[in-house]
Design an enzyme around this catalytic site. Structure first.
Site, PDB file in Angstrom:
ATOM      1  N   LYS A  85       0.817  -1.231   0.000  1.00 38.87           N
ATOM      2  CA  LYS A  85       0.000   0.000   0.000  1.00 38.87           C
ATOM      3  C   LYS A  85       0.839   1.264   0.000  1.00 38.87           C
ATOM      4  O   LYS A  85       0.448   2.281  -0.555  1.00 38.87           O
ATOM      5  CB  LYS A  85      -0.993   0.007   1.159  1.00 38.87           C
ATOM      6  CG  LYS A  85      -0.411  -0.313   2.520  1.00 38.87           C
ATOM      7  CD  LYS A  85      -0.588  -1.763   2.843  1.00 38.87           C
ATOM      8  CE  LYS A  85       0.405  -2.217   3.887  1.00 38.87           C
ATOM      9  NZ  LYS A  85      -0.110  -3.090   4.872  1.00 38.87           N
ATOM     10  N   VAL A 119      -5.428  -3.018   0.123  1.00 40.56           N
ATOM     11  CA  VAL A 119      -6.470  -2.451   0.999  1.00 40.56           C
ATOM     12  C   VAL A 119      -7.347  -3.588   1.519  1.00 40.56           C
ATOM     13  O   VAL A 119      -7.848  -4.398   0.728  1.00 40.56           O
ATOM     14  CB  VAL A 119      -7.355  -1.433   0.237  1.00 40.56           C
ATOM     15  CG1 VAL A 119      -8.462  -0.908   1.144  1.00 40.56           C
ATOM     16  CG2 VAL A 119      -6.529  -0.287  -0.309  1.00 40.56           C
ATOM     17  N   LYS A 154      -4.277   3.557   2.809  1.00 38.35           N
ATOM     18  CA  LYS A 154      -5.388   2.782   2.244  1.00 38.35           C
ATOM     19  C   LYS A 154      -6.571   3.679   1.865  1.00 38.35           C
ATOM     20  O   LYS A 154      -7.202   3.466   0.828  1.00 38.35           O
ATOM     21  CB  LYS A 154      -5.811   1.696   3.231  1.00 38.35           C
ATOM     22  CG  LYS A 154      -4.738   0.613   3.384  1.00 38.35           C
ATOM     23  CD  LYS A 154      -4.999  -0.268   4.583  1.00 38.35           C
ATOM     24  CE  LYS A 154      -3.963  -1.381   4.701  1.00 38.35           C
ATOM     25  NZ  LYS A 154      -4.025  -2.060   6.005  1.00 38.35           N
TER      26      LYS A 154
HETATM   27  N1  HSE Z   1      -0.347  -3.814   9.033  1.00 39.71           N
HETATM   28  C1  HSE Z   1      -1.489  -3.918   8.194  1.00 39.71           C
HETATM   29  C2  HSE Z   1      -2.746  -4.007   9.056  1.00 39.71           C
HETATM   30  C3  HSE Z   1      -1.341  -5.113   7.301  1.00 39.71           C
HETATM   31  O1  HSE Z   1      -2.597  -4.298  10.250  1.00 39.71           O
HETATM   32  O2  HSE Z   1      -3.839  -3.761   8.580  1.00 39.71           O
HETATM   33  C4  HSE Z   1      -2.403  -5.235   6.233  1.00 39.71           C
HETATM   34  O3  HSE Z   1      -2.364  -4.170   5.328  1.00 39.71           O
END
Ligand code: HSE
Length: 388
Positions: free
Chosen positions: A100, A127, A200
């Site tokens: 992302k 996303v 995102k």
């Molecule tokens: N670190 C991100 C989350 C991983 O916890 O949503 C997935 O994009």
């Protein structure tokens, strides 16, 4: 036979190999030919793993192989991943990613290269982890004018909040659990401070309205300053506190996007979404509200979305998927004029505030600037937007 490569054999990359191992037969049936994992590019030594035969360390092996169709980029970050993605696209390979950061910051450029080279650059996994949301947005909802997108976009922070509130564990313990389950970013500050959710919401906004919104241009607030006292007051008053990304398009064409912890009314479908789950609500002018729900992080859920894109890229070899966004969006500066409702915790009642509990009020609609001024005036200990 179709050939693909994985660049970066961490949580997502190894998850993709595992999905192929688990489901290779049904994948081949859907594809109409076997899918072969030809290379794994990683700096680590994979000689003692079942993938020793595929392991390479030199990117040019992938770049120069005319039989390689698709490259999965799961390196992360926007340095090596950017260089290898550019080079893979320029070499005529389809590229699929879960990255992302790269899509939010360099998506415009990479999509332009993909267009020029007539290949696909697909990023469903960037996303919502395993949730199909980008493809429904640009395909199934294409007949709508999108009015608003709001949702829980980060699995790590939702997991942390759930464990702290329902499990009674500390922030540090909950973060450690999220890391051990493979949810958190390499630098978990990106999760905790809201940047991951910010990237995102920018990608969703870019796709929904076709104009670039950059993470550095939006207001982003994570959960590090959230006080559990407010979570408790909110829950007794019929609200849940959730870290939300939100993007809106007003009738005059201006857009807004931001990330902040919100009070969410219990009867909103987002409110009960806990643990690593994400939920994204999209409002279209024909369909009304639709919600997408599922696991927002983790190896196999993310790999599920990556594999779907690999198959889609191969299905669209002859006629590429035409995604993209152009010039930057005219953004509303929240500080100026996006009116929101606000939760305030203060000793004295704010003017026009409706009492929520002893020492807690809801007021609005007020711009961020006006809400901050009001909070200062009544010496408020907490100020959070309320989802309405
Ligand atoms: N670190 C991100 C989350 C991983 O916890 O949503 C997935 O994009």
């Amino acid at each position: 036979m179709a050939n693909f490569a994985i660049m970066g054999f961490g949580i997502v990359g190894s998850g993709v190999a595992e999905v192929l191992r688990m489901n290779g037969e049904s994948i081949a049936r859907k594809l109409g030919e076997p899918l072969n994992l030809k290379y794994i590019l990683d700096v680590r030594d994979l000689s003692a793993t079942p993938y020793a035969k595929q392991a390479v360390k030199d990117f040019s092996v992938l770049e120069n192989d005319p039989e390689l169709d698709v490259v999965v980029e799961s390196i992360g970050g926007a340095k090596v991943a950017l260089e290898f993605t550019r080079r893979a696209l320029l070499a005529g390979k389809h590229v699929v990613t879960s990255n992302k950061e790269l899509v939010a910051t360099h998506g415009k450029e990479l999509l332009a290269i993909a267009k020029e080279k007539n290949v696909n650059y697909l990023f469903e996994a960037s996303v919502g982890g395993g949730i199909p949301v980008l493809r429904p947005l640009f395909q199934c909802l294409a007949g709508n004018q999108i009015q608003e997108i709001v949702g829980i976009l980060n699995g790590t922070t939702n997991y942390i909040l759930t464990r702290m509130v329902k499990g009674g564990v500390t922030f540090a313990e909950a973060l450690k659990e999220a890391q051990s389950k493979g949810y958190a970013e390499a630098n978990p500050a990106a999760d905790v401070e809201g940047l991951d959710a910010g990237r995102k919401i920018c990608i969703l906004s870019d796709l929904a309205w076709g104009r670039e919104v950059r993470p550095e241009d939006i207001s982003i607030q994570g959960i590090s300053h959230l006080d559990l006292k407010d979570v408790d007051i909110a829950s007794k008053a019929g609200y849940r506190v959730k870290l939300l990304g939100r993007a809106l398009r007003l009738e005059d064409g201006r857009q807004a996007a931001y990330v902040a912890p919100h009070l969410v009314p219990e009867d909103c479908p987002i409110a009960p979404v806990d643990d690593v789950f994400n939920a994204i609500m999209i409002r279209g002018n024909a369909v009304g509200d639709v919600m997408f729900y599922g696991r927002g992080a983790g190896d196999l859920p993310t790999a599920s979305a990556v594999m779907g894109d690999v198959l889609d890229a191969l299905a669209h070899r002859a006629k590429r998927r035409d995604l993209g966004w152009s010039e930057s969006a005219p953004l509303i500066r929240q500080e100026q004029d996006l009116p929101l409702f606000w939760y305030l915790r203060s000793e004295s009642a704010p003017e026009g505030g409706e009492k929520l509990a002893e020492g807690a009020y809801i007021t609005g609609p007020l711009s961020v600037k006006d809400a901050r001024e009001l909070a200062e005036k009544v010496n408020a200990a907490a100020l959070l937007p309320v989802l309405r």
